[in-house]
Motif scaffolding. Structure first.
Motif, PDB file in Angstrom:
ATOM      1  N   THR A  23      61.032   6.820 -25.963  1.00 38.48           N
ATOM      2  CA  THR A  23      60.609   6.095 -24.772  1.00 38.48           C
ATOM      3  C   THR A  23      59.186   5.587 -24.942  1.00 38.48           C
ATOM      4  N   ALA A  24      59.006   4.283 -24.797  1.00 39.25           N
ATOM      5  CA  ALA A  24      57.702   3.667 -25.001  1.00 39.25           C
ATOM      6  C   ALA A  24      57.794   2.183 -24.704  1.00 39.25           C
ATOM      7  N   VAL A  25      56.639   1.545 -24.660  1.00 38.43           N
ATOM      8  CA  VAL A  25      56.589   0.092 -24.651  1.00 38.43           C
ATOM      9  C   VAL A  25      56.556  -0.355 -26.102  1.00 38.43           C
ATOM     10  N   TYR A  26      57.471  -1.214 -26.481  1.00 43.41           N
ATOM     11  CA  TYR A  26      57.569  -1.685 -27.849  1.00 43.41           C
ATOM     12  C   TYR A  26      56.964  -3.079 -27.958  1.00 43.41           C
ATOM     13  N   TYR A  27      56.102  -3.250 -28.963  1.00 40.13           N
ATOM     14  CA  TYR A  27      55.383  -4.500 -29.166  1.00 40.13           C
ATOM     15  C   TYR A  27      55.752  -5.133 -30.497  1.00 40.13           C
ATOM     16  N   CYS A  28      56.015  -6.414 -30.467  1.00 41.86           N
ATOM     17  CA  CYS A  28      56.223  -7.189 -31.677  1.00 41.86           C
ATOM     18  C   CYS A  28      54.872  -7.630 -32.224  1.00 41.86           C
ATOM     19  N   ASN A  29      54.755  -7.646 -33.534  1.00 37.17           N
ATOM     20  CA  ASN A  29      53.501  -8.011 -34.187  1.00 37.17           C
ATOM     21  C   ASN A  29      53.770  -8.963 -35.336  1.00 37.17           C
ATOM     22  N   ALA A  30      52.886  -9.944 -35.481  1.00 34.70           N
ATOM     23  CA  ALA A  30      52.969 -10.885 -36.592  1.00 34.70           C
ATOM     24  C   ALA A  30      51.632 -10.937 -37.307  1.00 34.70           C
ATOM     25  N   ARG A  31      51.684 -11.003 -38.629  1.00 38.03           N
ATOM     26  CA  ARG A  31      50.478 -11.118 -39.438  1.00 38.03           C
ATOM     27  C   ARG A  31      50.485 -12.446 -40.169  1.00 38.03           C
ATOM     28  N   ILE A  32      49.413 -13.201 -39.980  1.00 42.75           N
ATOM     29  CA  ILE A  32      49.263 -14.511 -40.596  1.00 42.75           C
ATOM     30  C   ILE A  32      48.104 -14.462 -41.586  1.00 42.75           C
ATOM     31  N   VAL A  33      48.269 -15.119 -42.716  1.00 43.15           N
ATOM     32  CA  VAL A  33      47.208 -15.191 -43.711  1.00 43.15           C
ATOM     33  C   VAL A  33      46.536 -16.555 -43.622  1.00 43.15           C
ATOM     34  N   GLY A  34      45.216 -16.563 -43.526  1.00 38.95           N
ATOM     35  CA  GLY A  34      44.455 -17.801 -43.489  1.00 38.95           C
ATOM     36  C   GLY A  34      43.030 -17.568 -43.934  1.00 38.95           C
ATOM     37  N   ASN A  35      42.522 -18.459 -44.792  1.00 37.63           N
ATOM     38  CA  ASN A  35      41.149 -18.331 -45.292  1.00 37.63           C
ATOM     39  C   ASN A  35      40.888 -16.957 -45.894  1.00 37.63           C
ATOM     40  N   SER A  36      41.876 -16.479 -46.625  1.00 39.29           N
ATOM     41  CA  SER A  36      41.779 -15.172 -47.276  1.00 39.29           C
ATOM     42  C   SER A  36      41.562 -14.052 -46.271  1.00 39.29           C
ATOM     43  N   THR A  37      42.038 -14.258 -45.059  1.00 46.50           N
ATOM     44  CA  THR A  37      41.878 -13.282 -43.992  1.00 46.50           C
ATOM     45  C   THR A  37      43.205 -13.094 -43.275  1.00 46.50           C
ATOM     46  N   TYR A  38      43.487 -11.868 -42.863  1.00 47.52           N
ATOM     47  CA  TYR A  38      44.673 -11.592 -42.072  1.00 47.52           C
ATOM     48  C   TYR A  38      44.368 -11.764 -40.588  1.00 47.52           C
ATOM     49  N   TYR A  39      45.280 -12.401 -39.872  1.00 43.91           N
ATOM     50  CA  TYR A  39      45.181 -12.560 -38.434  1.00 43.91           C
ATOM     51  C   TYR A  39      46.413 -11.932 -37.799  1.00 43.91           C
ATOM     52  N   TYR A  40      46.200 -11.187 -36.733  1.00 47.77           N
ATOM     53  CA  TYR A  40      47.282 -10.460 -36.091  1.00 47.77           C
ATOM     54  C   TYR A  40      47.533 -10.975 -34.679  1.00 47.77           C
ATOM     55  N   TYR A  41      48.802 -11.073 -34.328  1.00 47.27           N
ATOM     56  CA  TYR A  41      49.219 -11.510 -33.007  1.00 47.27           C
ATOM     57  C   TYR A  41      50.218 -10.510 -32.448  1.00 47.27           C
ATOM     58  N   TRP A  42      50.190 -10.370 -31.138  1.00 49.69           N
ATOM     59  CA  TRP A  42      51.022  -9.377 -30.468  1.00 49.69           C
ATOM     60  C   TRP A  42      51.804  -9.980 -29.323  1.00 49.69           C
ATOM     61  N   GLY A  43      52.999  -9.479 -29.131  1.00 48.27           N
ATOM     62  CA  GLY A  43      53.792  -9.855 -27.980  1.00 48.27           C
ATOM     63  C   GLY A  43      53.352  -9.082 -26.757  1.00 48.27           C
ATOM     64  N   GLN A  44      53.977  -9.359 -25.627  1.00 47.10           N
ATOM     65  CA  GLN A  44      53.588  -8.723 -24.374  1.00 47.10           C
ATOM     66  C   GLN A  44      54.160  -7.321 -24.213  1.00 47.10           C
ATOM     67  N   GLY A  45      55.141  -6.988 -25.013  1.00 48.68           N
ATOM     68  CA  GLY A  45      55.750  -5.673 -24.959  1.00 48.68           C
ATOM     69  C   GLY A  45      57.004  -5.645 -24.109  1.00 48.68           C
ATOM     70  N   THR A  46      57.916  -4.757 -24.458  1.00 46.01           N
ATOM     71  CA  THR A  46      59.131  -4.553 -23.686  1.00 46.01           C
ATOM     72  C   THR A  46      59.377  -3.052 -23.559  1.00 46.01           C
ATOM     73  N   GLN A  47      59.715  -2.620 -22.363  1.00 48.34           N
ATOM     74  CA  GLN A  47      59.874  -1.198 -22.081  1.00 48.34           C
ATOM     75  C   GLN A  47      61.233  -0.691 -22.539  1.00 48.34           C
ATOM     76  N   VAL A  48      61.213   0.414 -23.264  1.00 49.17           N
ATOM     77  CA  VAL A  48      62.428   1.115 -23.658  1.00 49.17           C
ATOM     78  C   VAL A  48      62.370   2.519 -23.069  1.00 49.17           C
ATOM     79  N   THR A  49      63.370   2.861 -22.297  1.00 49.25           N
ATOM     80  CA  THR A  49      63.435   4.181 -21.684  1.00 49.25           C
ATOM     81  C   THR A  49      64.727   4.863 -22.098  1.00 49.25           C
ATOM     82  N   VAL A  50      64.601   6.033 -22.694  1.00 47.62           N
ATOM     83  CA  VAL A  50      65.755   6.807 -23.135  1.00 47.62           C
ATOM     84  C   VAL A  50      65.857   8.034 -22.238  1.00 47.62           C
ATOM     85  N   SER A  51      66.863   8.060 -21.412  1.00 46.00           N
ATOM     86  CA  SER A  51      67.010   9.139 -20.446  1.00 46.00           C
ATOM     87  C   SER A  51      68.457   9.254 -20.010  1.00 46.00           C
ATOM     88  N   SER A  52      68.864  10.475 -19.690  1.00 46.69           N
ATOM     89  CA  SER A  52      70.194  10.717 -19.169  1.00 46.69           C
ATOM     90  C   SER A  52      70.208  10.696 -17.648  1.00 46.69           C
TER      91      SER A  52
END
Length: 118
Positions: A89-118
């Motif tokens: 159970t957590a908020v799950y975030y997507c991440n992308a890594r882009i390479v530019g000018n010999s540098t890594y750039y990171y981007y993130w999604g807004q997140g989506t909630q996953v709940t595991v419960s009976s």
């Protein structure tokens, strides 16, 4: 410059399965790496899975249960989650890594909630 939108989160019973999707505004061919992280209440954000250069890596806690994949034609990354546990159970975030000018750039999604419960 990259926008990521996650979907597919929700409520699932222990032992169940769920597939998360992450749609990128940029071609995945131009993205160096795609990954998923999660953040549970009261905990730090942690790595779940990463795919890059045709290889994949997983956190020990999800090995054998989660699978990361991409569909380049749809600019989408997926996280297939099986045998889900309450500890997942957590908020799950997507991440992308882009390479530019010999540098890594990171981007993130807004997140989506996953709940595991009976």
């Amino acid at each position: 410059q990259v926008q990521l939108v996650e979907s597919g989160g929700g409520l699932v019973q222990p032992g169940g399965s769920l597939r998360l999707s992450c749609v990128s505004s940029r071609s995945i061919f131009s993205i160096n790496a795609m990954g998923w992280h999660r953040q549970a209440p009261g905990k730090q954000r942690e790595l779940v899975a990463i795919t890059s250069g045709g290889t994949t890596e997983y956190a020990d806690s999800v090995k054998g249960r989660f699978t990361i994949s991409t569909d380049n034609a749809k600019n989408t990354a997926y996280l297939e989650m099986n045998s889900l546990e309450p500890e997942d159970t957590a908020v799950y975030y997507c991440n992308a890594r882009i390479v530019g000018n010999s540098t890594y750039y990171y981007y993130w999604g807004q997140g989506t909630q996953v709940t595991v419960s009976s």
